[in-house]
Write a protein that holds these residues in place. Structure first.
Motif, PDB file in Angstrom:
ATOM      1  N   PHE A  48     -20.053   2.018 -12.988  1.00 43.21           N
ATOM      2  CA  PHE A  48     -19.999   0.673 -13.558  1.00 43.21           C
ATOM      3  C   PHE A  48     -21.401   0.328 -14.048  1.00 43.21           C
ATOM      4  N   TYR A  49     -21.487  -0.040 -15.313  1.00 40.99           N
ATOM      5  CA  TYR A  49     -22.768  -0.349 -15.931  1.00 40.99           C
ATOM      6  C   TYR A  49     -22.485  -1.392 -17.004  1.00 40.99           C
ATOM      7  N   GLN A  50     -23.280  -2.438 -17.051  1.00 44.73           N
ATOM      8  CA  GLN A  50     -23.024  -3.495 -18.026  1.00 44.73           C
ATOM      9  C   GLN A  50     -22.969  -2.916 -19.441  1.00 44.73           C
ATOM     10  N   VAL A  51     -22.031  -3.420 -20.258  1.00 43.30           N
ATOM     11  CA  VAL A  51     -21.764  -2.791 -21.553  1.00 43.30           C
ATOM     12  C   VAL A  51     -22.721  -3.237 -22.653  1.00 43.30           C
ATOM     13  N   ASN A  52     -23.532  -4.258 -22.391  1.00 44.50           N
ATOM     14  CA  ASN A  52     -24.437  -4.783 -23.413  1.00 44.50           C
ATOM     15  C   ASN A  52     -25.870  -4.649 -22.912  1.00 44.50           C
ATOM     16  N   PRO A  53     -26.559  -3.544 -23.242  1.00 45.62           N
ATOM     17  CA  PRO A  53     -27.886  -3.300 -22.655  1.00 45.62           C
ATOM     18  C   PRO A  53     -28.921  -4.363 -23.004  1.00 45.62           C
ATOM     19  N   MET A  78      -7.556   2.556 -35.548  1.00 44.57           N
ATOM     20  CA  MET A  78      -8.777   2.029 -36.158  1.00 44.57           C
ATOM     21  C   MET A  78      -9.720   3.172 -36.508  1.00 44.57           C
ATOM     22  N   GLU A  79     -10.485   2.951 -37.547  1.00 45.16           N
ATOM     23  CA  GLU A  79     -11.532   3.898 -37.923  1.00 45.16           C
ATOM     24  C   GLU A  79     -12.885   3.458 -37.397  1.00 45.16           C
ATOM     25  N   SER A  80     -13.006   2.156 -37.116  1.00 47.41           N
ATOM     26  CA  SER A  80     -14.288   1.630 -36.654  1.00 47.41           C
ATOM     27  C   SER A  80     -14.063   0.352 -35.870  1.00 47.41           C
ATOM     28  N   CYS A  81     -14.894   0.132 -34.834  1.00 35.69           N
ATOM     29  CA  CYS A  81     -14.900  -1.123 -34.086  1.00 35.69           C
ATOM     30  C   CYS A  81     -16.302  -1.696 -34.175  1.00 35.69           C
ATOM     31  N   ILE A  82     -16.434  -2.864 -34.782  1.00 40.54           N
ATOM     32  CA  ILE A  82     -17.761  -3.367 -35.125  1.00 40.54           C
ATOM     33  C   ILE A  82     -18.495  -4.026 -33.962  1.00 40.54           C
ATOM     34  N   ILE A  83     -17.893  -4.056 -32.757  1.00 42.23           N
ATOM     35  CA  ILE A  83     -18.681  -4.460 -31.591  1.00 42.23           C
ATOM     36  C   ILE A  83     -19.094  -3.240 -30.758  1.00 42.23           C
ATOM     37  N   GLN A  84     -18.673  -2.047 -31.178  1.00 43.62           N
ATOM     38  CA  GLN A  84     -19.075  -0.817 -30.494  1.00 43.62           C
ATOM     39  C   GLN A  84     -20.348  -0.242 -31.118  1.00 43.62           C
ATOM     40  N   ALA A  85     -21.151   0.433 -30.301  1.00 45.52           N
ATOM     41  CA  ALA A  85     -22.274   1.194 -30.845  1.00 45.52           C
ATOM     42  C   ALA A  85     -21.732   2.217 -31.832  1.00 45.52           C
ATOM     43  N   TYR A 137     -22.846  -3.886 -30.081  1.00 44.00           N
ATOM     44  CA  TYR A 137     -23.601  -3.986 -28.834  1.00 44.00           C
ATOM     45  C   TYR A 137     -23.025  -3.170 -27.686  1.00 44.00           C
ATOM     46  N   ARG A 138     -21.753  -2.803 -27.740  1.00 42.49           N
ATOM     47  CA  ARG A 138     -21.098  -2.169 -26.579  1.00 42.49           C
ATOM     48  C   ARG A 138     -21.539  -0.714 -26.422  1.00 42.49           C
ATOM     49  N   ASN A 139     -21.928  -0.351 -25.196  1.00 46.44           N
ATOM     50  CA  ASN A 139     -22.353   1.028 -24.930  1.00 46.44           C
ATOM     51  C   ASN A 139     -21.232   1.886 -24.339  1.00 46.44           C
ATOM     52  N   LYS A 140     -20.036   1.320 -24.214  1.00 43.65           N
ATOM     53  CA  LYS A 140     -18.897   2.096 -23.712  1.00 43.65           C
ATOM     54  C   LYS A 140     -17.628   1.701 -24.444  1.00 43.65           C
ATOM     55  N   ALA A 141     -16.901   2.716 -24.937  1.00 44.31           N
ATOM     56  CA  ALA A 141     -15.602   2.505 -25.571  1.00 44.31           C
ATOM     57  C   ALA A 141     -14.526   3.196 -24.739  1.00 44.31           C
ATOM     58  N   GLN A 142     -13.447   2.474 -24.424  1.00 40.64           N
ATOM     59  CA  GLN A 142     -12.304   3.052 -23.720  1.00 40.64           C
ATOM     60  C   GLN A 142     -11.088   2.828 -24.605  1.00 40.64           C
ATOM     61  N   VAL A 143     -10.638   3.891 -25.267  1.00 42.24           N
ATOM     62  CA  VAL A 143      -9.675   3.751 -26.353  1.00 42.24           C
ATOM     63  C   VAL A 143      -8.389   4.505 -26.025  1.00 42.24           C
ATOM     64  N   PRO A 144      -7.252   3.819 -25.941  1.00 44.21           N
ATOM     65  CA  PRO A 144      -5.978   4.509 -25.720  1.00 44.21           C
ATOM     66  C   PRO A 144      -5.568   5.322 -26.946  1.00 44.21           C
ATOM     67  N   VAL A 145      -4.814   6.391 -26.693  1.00 46.64           N
ATOM     68  CA  VAL A 145      -4.390   7.305 -27.759  1.00 46.64           C
ATOM     69  C   VAL A 145      -2.873   7.311 -27.834  1.00 46.64           C
ATOM     70  N   GLY A 146      -2.335   7.304 -29.051  1.00 46.41           N
ATOM     71  CA  GLY A 146      -0.893   7.363 -29.264  1.00 46.41           C
ATOM     72  C   GLY A 146      -0.570   8.251 -30.447  1.00 46.41           C
ATOM     73  N   THR A 147       0.646   8.129 -30.941  1.00 51.31           N
ATOM     74  CA  THR A 147       1.116   8.930 -32.067  1.00 51.31           C
ATOM     75  C   THR A 147       1.553   8.005 -33.187  1.00 51.31           C
ATOM     76  N   ASN A 148       1.093   8.270 -34.417  1.00 53.02           N
ATOM     77  CA  ASN A 148       1.492   7.431 -35.542  1.00 53.02           C
ATOM     78  C   ASN A 148       2.811   7.906 -36.142  1.00 53.02           C
ATOM     79  N   GLU A 149       3.249   7.240 -37.211  1.00 53.20           N
ATOM     80  CA  GLU A 149       4.557   7.540 -37.796  1.00 53.20           C
ATOM     81  C   GLU A 149       4.635   8.945 -38.371  1.00 53.20           C
ATOM     82  N   ASP A 150       3.483   9.534 -38.726  1.00 55.12           N
ATOM     83  CA  ASP A 150       3.455  10.878 -39.292  1.00 55.12           C
ATOM     84  C   ASP A 150       3.340  11.962 -38.235  1.00 55.12           C
TER      85      ASP A 150
END
Length: 486
Positions: free
Chosen positions: A309-314, A184-191, A153-166
């Motif tokens: 600012f816009y509600q995340v669940n249209p 993560m490869e997928s977030c099931i509450i995100q569009a 349902y979410r129309n906006k994703a704000q995802v932090p970025v880091g570095t993995n062990e490789d």
């Protein structure tokens, strides 16, 4: 494992074989002790509550009615924290979380609880706030309005970025109670469109050797990837938030993103060099495409910029705003003030039914967007002003002589400013429609308004954020008549 619910309120049973050798505090339980207890309630953060001689233990992933073995991991004077070791009796509301990283990710808190039970828990959270904080246990709080399909349902994703062990980039939400990123490869509450845009962008940045920001060292480039999706048009905007003024290999990155994200309409660069947890910095530039993408709620069209600012669940936003409009009971001749108006979402709904709407927000770009959205919808009976609601609204009232028939407030989690509440009481509008993302501050403000001659008639919870503990509410509040209520 038993599938029937346990009797509530049973006294916790101590497992004396596993007690520590010596008690270090004069408390009913000690750190590292293992006990058996019945889960009696759920906190507003989604943790189960067990009681030992009246002492509360907060236990993540536990559900009311369950009998469980709990290890005490931390104690304080008035409450402690436990870890669920084993279930003796399992709640019928327990379900298997469909997300493979739910156990670690801090994005959701309620995936282990059935959706019907989530809705009931949110209604109870609001009822409890009205009883304990507003001191109105009999105030009608209706069943939470939920979604038919409470996923994606979410129309906006704000995802932090880091570095993995490789040494490659990872992108995902923070682990519970930490700043460790769970890749993560997928977030099931995100569009789906947001999911795809974030993952494709992460891979492109990795290919181009872009270094992730290290918040401990204050070095690196990419901090967050944000994706916005307009449900009605399908358009996607990607915002790259960097620690640096320049985006290395910018042209190559833009070319690859355009080629691999088919619905992409805009690529935006935001610069945040500060040592802060705030996501966005002050400087924003469009690298490619449009400054806005466009979405509609009902028949009203909205231009969305990177910072809007816009509600995340249209889907649920339409439900929420229709409820607010219903409580406003506009007949066409009213003057309405919309406090904390953002980009004018509620204001424009109200303007279709009112004589004139005045909207105020402290964020300048939001007011610019609100003005543009009024023009976009050919609405000429809405006026917007930048400033704090607690400063602008008294000025409208005292200097401009604006006396509203209805005031709509949609404040942040901290609720309405005390000065604003006082001005509302001085203005004496016939109705106040209170849209809230925090039942506790809603209840506090209802109590203040009640002392000033207003009566909250009902509260309607709306589930804007399924699988999480958050709940949105709309309350209808009316001015009492002399000698009684309306």
């Amino acid at each position: 494992m038993a599938k029937h619910s346990a009797r509530r309120g049973s006294r916790a049973k101590r497992d004396h074989r596993k007690q520590p050798a010596q008690a270090t505090h004069n408390l009913p339980v000690q750190k590292n002790e293992t006990i058996e207890a019945t889960i009696e309630d759920l906190t507003h953060e989604g943790q189960g509550v067990a009681k030992v001689d009246g002492y509360a233990l907060f236990v993540p992933n536990a559900i009311p009615g369950e009998k469980a073995t709990i290890k005490v991991i931390k104690t304080k004077k008035n409450h402690g924290f436990g870890r669920l070791v084993e279930l003796q009796e399992e709640s019928p509301d327990r379900v298997e979380p469909p997300c493979p990283i739910y156990k670690w990710c801090g994005g959701c808190q309620l995936q282990h609880i059935s959706y019907d039970a989530q809705l009931k828990a949110k209604q109870k959270q609001v009822k409890d706030a009205m009883a304990k904080i507003a001191h109105q246990p009999d105030l009608p709080v209706y069943e939470t309005i939920g979604m038919t399909t409470p996923w994606r349902y979410r129309n906006k994703a704000q995802v932090p970025v880091g570095t993995n062990e490789d040494g490659h980039l990872k992108a995902g939400f923070y682990q519970k109670r930490s700043h460790d990123i769970i890749d993560m490869e997928s977030c099931i509450i995100q569009a789906n469109e947001n999911d795809d845009a974030v993952q494709i962008t992460k891979r492109i940045l990795d290919e181009e050797g872009i270094e992730a920001y290290d918040e401990e060292q204050g070095r690196g480039v990419i901090r967050h990837i944000t994706a916005r999706h307009a449900a009605s048009s399908g358009d996607v905007m990607v915002i790259l938030i960097t620690n640096t003024k320049e985006l290395p290999n910018q042209d190559e990155i833009i070319e690859k993103m355009r080629d691999r994200i088919p619905t992409l309409k805009s690529i935006v660069h935001n610069i945040n060099p500060e040592n802060t947890n705030v996501i966005f910095g002050e400087t924003t530039n469009t690298l490619w495409g449009d400054d806005y993408i466009y979405d509609t709620i009902g028949t009203t069209k909205f231009a969305l910029s990177a910072r809007s600012f816009y509600q995340v669940n249209p889907e649920q936003t339409k439900v929420l705003y229709e409820q607010a409009l219903n409580y406003a009971q506009l007949k066409g001749g009213e003057t309405v003030i919309d406090a904390y108006c953002g980009i004018g979402t509620i204001s424009l709904f109200l303007a279709e039914k009112a004589a004139h709407v005045y909207g105020v927000d402290s964020v300048g770009p939001a007011i610019a967007d609100a003005t543009q959205n009024a023009r976009l919808n050919n609405i000429d009976n809405a006026t917007f002003k930048v400033g704090n609601a607690e400063d602008v609204i008294p000025w409208w009232y005292e200097a401009m002589g604006i006396k509203p028939d209805v005031i709509v407030v949609d404040p942040p989690r901290k609720g309405c400013d005390e000065k604003l509440l006082k001005t509302m009481l001085d203005m004496k509008p016939e109705r106040i429609v209170y849209v809230s993302c925090n039942p506790a501050t809603l209840a506090r403000d209802i109590n203040i308004l009640a002392e000033g001659g207003y009566e909250a008639q009902e509260v309607q919870p709306v589930d804007m954020f399924p699988q999480t503990t958050h709940v949105e509410c709309v309350s209808q509040i009316v001015l009492k008549e002399e000698g009684g209520s309306q």
